[in-house]
Design an enzyme around this catalytic site. Structure first.
Site, PDB file in Angstrom:
ATOM      1  CG  ASP A 122       0.790 -14.653 -31.527  1.00  0.00           C
ATOM      2  OD1 ASP A 122       0.991 -15.094 -30.388  1.00  0.00           O
ATOM      3  OD2 ASP A 122       1.259 -13.569 -31.935  1.00  0.00           O
ATOM      4  CG  HIS A 127       4.257 -14.433 -29.373  1.00  0.00           C
ATOM      5  ND1 HIS A 127       3.065 -13.900 -28.966  1.00  0.00           N
ATOM      6  CD2 HIS A 127       5.205 -13.578 -28.932  1.00  0.00           C
ATOM      7  CE1 HIS A 127       3.280 -12.751 -28.328  1.00  0.00           C
ATOM      8  NE2 HIS A 127       4.570 -12.549 -28.286  1.00  0.00           N
ATOM      9  CD  GLU A 142       5.582  -9.264 -26.678  1.00  0.00           C
ATOM     10  OE1 GLU A 142       5.261  -8.242 -26.084  1.00  0.00           O
ATOM     11  OE2 GLU A 142       4.745 -10.029 -27.190  1.00  0.00           O
TER      12      GLU A 142
HETATM   13  C1  TNX Z   1       3.172  -6.680 -28.745  1.00  0.00           C
HETATM   14  S1  TNX Z   1       4.584  -6.103 -31.437  1.00  0.00           S
HETATM   15  C2  TNX Z   1       3.234  -7.793 -29.569  1.00  0.00           C
HETATM   16  C3  TNX Z   1       1.990  -8.433 -30.008  1.00  0.00           C
HETATM   17  C4  TNX Z   1       0.783  -7.836 -29.348  1.00  0.00           C
HETATM   18  C5  TNX Z   1       0.909  -6.331 -29.321  1.00  0.00           C
HETATM   19  C6  TNX Z   1      -0.276  -5.609 -28.758  1.00  0.00           C
HETATM   20  C7  TNX Z   1       5.012  -7.518 -31.129  1.00  0.00           C
HETATM   21  C8  TNX Z   1       6.119  -7.968 -31.896  1.00  0.00           C
HETATM   22  N1  TNX Z   1       4.393  -8.231 -30.163  1.00  0.00           N
HETATM   23  O1  TNX Z   1       2.066  -9.822 -29.783  1.00  0.00           O
HETATM   24  O2  TNX Z   1      -0.331  -8.231 -30.060  1.00  0.00           O
HETATM   25  O3  TNX Z   1       2.041  -5.981 -28.555  1.00  0.00           O
HETATM   26  O4  TNX Z   1      -0.182  -4.235 -28.969  1.00  0.00           O
END
Ligand code: TNX
Length: 785
Positions: free
Chosen positions: A210, A283, A348
């Site tokens: 990440d 990420h 994301e």
């Molecule tokens: C969302 S769940 C994210 C993570 C974060 C998390 C914190 C997901 C696929 N992505 O990168 O750590 O929320 O709750």
């Protein structure tokens, strides 16, 4: 399996196939196994383990021998001796534990039966993983001290005679761990795997990469561990400060390929499959600290010291060499992890840079794609083709559904259960991990008394209420719901002790969600078993949360009587709640709550469950204000966002209950980007001396104080008198979480209308992690005296 138990076993399974399990509830009150087995029947008498007990394996089966060694290993430290292992043919003892592989289709590949008689224990299963689960249940039947790592003196190792028949509800039962945001060493990973095995979980989803650190050695790209594994060390998870000049990248770590092999073996010895996750296309900013040529901007970045908000930098999808780079990495990954799945992230992805990147735009044109959503789908499908060619199956977060799913991909649903529903309808396999139930980085108790979590609240009871299969799917579609997992993201989890605390005891509830029959899940029964598992955690020296001991104070306004009825509650069984109404901390001399009570004047209520005269999980507190012009009409210029309208909706701001520092507590109303702007009509002109309004400050959740608060008062709604308060600039920048009260002396005998504007700063300021994104303003309680 002897004839009697064979018949019982088949009988029970037939009953479930027809629908509900309606076998009479077994009298198993002293059996504290978690997850709750399919069927338990308690008998009279007990078995005593002693130095003469032998483990018998049927035939010269090396797999069973391994299980026998495993049991010995689990028992040795606390009991202080080793049990002899004998084969069935040789058996001479009359106090024995026997393992036997049987050909019994009903048990499935993970089921087992466990029969304890006064001088023998028999575990039978179709495969050695069933025997392994039988051993896990067996261990939980002993006194909790069996889990101690040191010799326990003067302990009798008795367990009750019984019959257990067991098998899981779902084939996928998982836990995730993010080792990028904070790094967790090999020993802790093994401990984590031990816990998974103890609760019969069979998948470990390892979030290895990440923005904050790359954690796995890739021979072909050594800079990934030389550079991308290391970031600036900040004591706190600092979300909005970028790396300053001169700061050294001193925090980090990674697993060598030898470490990975060792852990993969350790997991497989416990029948746990590891799913490695390599994030893409976003990420991934840590990758560009070492290999900037694969990003759209080509800029060398620092590994982020904080922030989980997606970094805009992203793999360049227009560049063929990006795909070669990723495929080379996946090739090494696939040879290290023998399991069928590779997780490619996919969540994301901010595609702003794809919009601007000439190469990505060229790809969109040349491939006949419509937009960047299609480009994401192209990216994922291309990686999917590669994974298929190396005989691996793809898993991705639910964003991989955008622009069309890759053939055969399994969807991991985190945004909502609905996404899983949709994917199952599209004939894709689904692993459920919705934020609502499965985010173990969220608080498990009132945040005022809990260690730092990520925003939301998921209590033990919440997770226990989770059913991974959504209603409305056909039988065939339901079969696509492989199971569920909980995720431990580690932005705020920086030590093994904190990681243990975040997953315990919530992981136990998850284990019943995925292993036990829905009809066998009863909250009170579960909680009574959890109490016994606290003893196991103590024996093992594990850190765990008592969040479910928090007390909730529930005031309900009676508009006719202008008073409140207040009840106190907790997730505990028959909790003994001590409370005070005079602002002092409750102790054992305080009143014990028995039934709802009436509050008719301003009162500070404090309540707690106590142990040894100390609060088990903090002291809950609520101040309520009956009679402060409650129940008046409010007119909103800008409506609050639906998710944050508060428990009393349009009355929330004047319901006489002040919000705490926790924005989810049902008292706050949240407004995004726009001003807080309301009119209050008192119905008739009346004397008003003072008006106060509370706003919340919580920068890490993007909640800012208003720049200024304007309170205007008027007798008739035409002529207004204005009072403006500017917020102190240092307060606006403060990163602590607090409630600020804006107090205004009005001293006017003749007021009917009150207009309040809290000026939203609009967008998150520069240097904040959400810079440029909409900012929140949270308001609660307008007190009019
Ligand atoms: C969302 S769940 C994210 C993570 C974060 C998390 C914190 C997901 C696929 N992505 O990168 O750590 O929320 O709750």
């Amino acid at each position: 399996m002897n004839k009697k138990s064979f018949i019982t076993f088949s009988f029970i399974f037939i009953l479930t196939i027809n629908g509900e399990v309606f076998c009479t509830p077994p009298s198993d009150t002293s059996i504290n196994i978690i997850p709750k087995p399919f069927f338990v029947e308690l008998h009279k008498g007990s078995f005593t383990l002693n130095e003469k007990t032998v483990i018998i394996i049927s035939g010269n089966d090396s797999l069973l021998n391994k299980q026998a060694e495993f049991l010995n290993e689990a028992l040795r430290n606390s009991i202080g001796y080793n049990l002899e292992i004998e084969t069935f043919e040789k058996n001479s003892g009359n106090n024995f534990i026997q393992f036997q592989i049987i050909n019994e289709p009903e048990t499935g590949n993970e089921g087992y039966s466990l029969e304890v008689k006064y001088n023998s224990i028999l575990i039978k299963a179709g495969e050695s993983r069933g025997i392994f689960y039988g051993i896990q249940s067996l261990l939980q039947l002993f006194p909790p001290e069996i889990f101690k790592k040191a010799f326990v003196k003067n302990q009798k190792w008795d367990i009750p005679c019984l019959i257990i028949q067991d098998k899981p509800q779902y084939p996928y039962r998982g836990m995730h761990l993010d080792v990028s945001r904070h790094f967790f060493g090999k020993d802790f990973i093994k401990k984590y795997l031990d816990l998974l095995a103890m609760y019969k979980l069979n998948y470990f989803h390892w979030h290895l990469t990440d923005d904050n650190g790359w954690r796995i050695e890739i021979k072909k790209y050594p800079l990934l561990t030389k550079i991308s594994s290391w970031r600036v060390n900040r004591e706190k998870w600092d979300k909005w400060l970028p790396v300053q000049r001169g700061e050294k990248a001193s925090y980090g770590g990674y697993y060598t390929q030898e470490d990975i092999k060792e852990i993969v073996k350790y997991a497989s010895d416990r029948f746990i499959t590891i799913i490695p996750e390599i994030e893409m296309p976003a990420h991934t900013s840590e990758v560009f600290a070492a290999y900037p040529q694969y990003s759209c901007r080509g800029e060398t970045l620092n590994v982020c010291p904080g922030s989980y908000w997606p970094n805009k930098d992203i793999f360049c999808a227009g560049n063929d060499s990006t795909f070669t780079f990723i495929e080379n990495i996946l090739s090494e990954i696939s040879s290290l992890f023998p399991g069928p799945y590779i997780h490619i992230g996919g969540d994301e992805a901010d595609k702003t840079l794809w919009e601007k990147c000439p190469k990505c735009q060229a790809r969109i044109r040349n491939e006949g794609l419509r937009n960047t959503d299609d480009l994401q789908s192209y990216f994922i499908k291309r990686i999917n083709r590669y994974l298929i060619s190396i005989h691996k199956k793809m898993i991705g977060w639910d964003e991989i559904m955008k622009g069309g799913l890759a053939p055969g991909a399994t969807v991991m649903c985190w945004n909502s259960i609905d996404k899983g529903f949709e994917a199952a309808k599209q004939d894709h396999n689904v692993i459920m991990t919705p934020t609502k139930y499965c985010y173990f980085d969220y608080y498990q108790s009132n945040p005022e008394f809990d260690t730092l979590g990520t925003g939301g609240l998921i209590t033990l009871k919440d997770i226990y209420s989770f059913n991974p299969t959504p209603a409305g799917l056909t039988e065939k579609e339901s079969a696509h719901i492989l199971g569920a997992q909980a995720n431990l993201w580690t932005e705020h989890v920086n030590t093994p002790e904190r990681a243990e605390y975040m997953i315990l005891p919530r992981m136990l509830a998850l284990s019943e969600d995925v292993w036990s029959q829905p009809g066998n899940k009863k909250w009170n029964d579960f909680l009574s078993r959890v109490y016994e598992h606290y003893k196991i955690f103590d024996a093992m020296g594990l850190n765990y949360s008592r969040g479910s001991y928090a007390v909730k104070i529930n005031p309900v306004y009676n508009s006719d009587a202008k008073n409140f009825t207040v009840s106190l509650s907790s997730e505990q069984l028959n909790p003994r709640i001590y409370f005070t109404l005079n602002g002092t901390s409750p102790d054992i001399n305080s009143k014990i709550y028995s039934s709802p009570f009436i509050i008719d004047k301003m009162t500070i209520i404090k309540a707690a469950i106590l142990r040894d005269n100390n609060p088990v999980q903090g002291i809950s507190e609520k101040t309520i204000y009956p009679g402060y012009e409650l129940g008046r009409k409010i007119l909103y210029t800008n409506q609050p966002i639906k998710k944050y309208i508060g428990d009393n909706e349009n009355n929330t701001l004047i319901d006489g209950v002040r919000g705490s520092t926790y924005y989810y507590d049902g008292n706050w109303q949240g407004f995004l980007e726009k001003n807080f702007d309301v009119f209050i009509d008192l119905g008739e002109a009346s004397p008003v001396h003072q008006i106060s309004v509370d706003f919340l400050n919580n920068l890490s959740d993007w909640i800012f104080l208003p720049e200024s608060v304007n309170i205007s008062v008027s007798p008739d709604g035409i002529e207004y008198k204005d009072f403006i308060t500017k917020t102190d600039s240092s307060e606006l920048k403060s990163d602590s979480v607090f409630v600020k009260t804006f107090n205004q002396n009005v001293k006017d005998e003749n007021i009917r209308f009150i207009h309040i504007i809290g000026k939203n700063i609009g967008t998150c300021p520069p240097r904040h992690i959400g810079a440029g994104e909409p900012a929140w303003i949270f308001c609660d309680e307008v007190l009019i005296e």
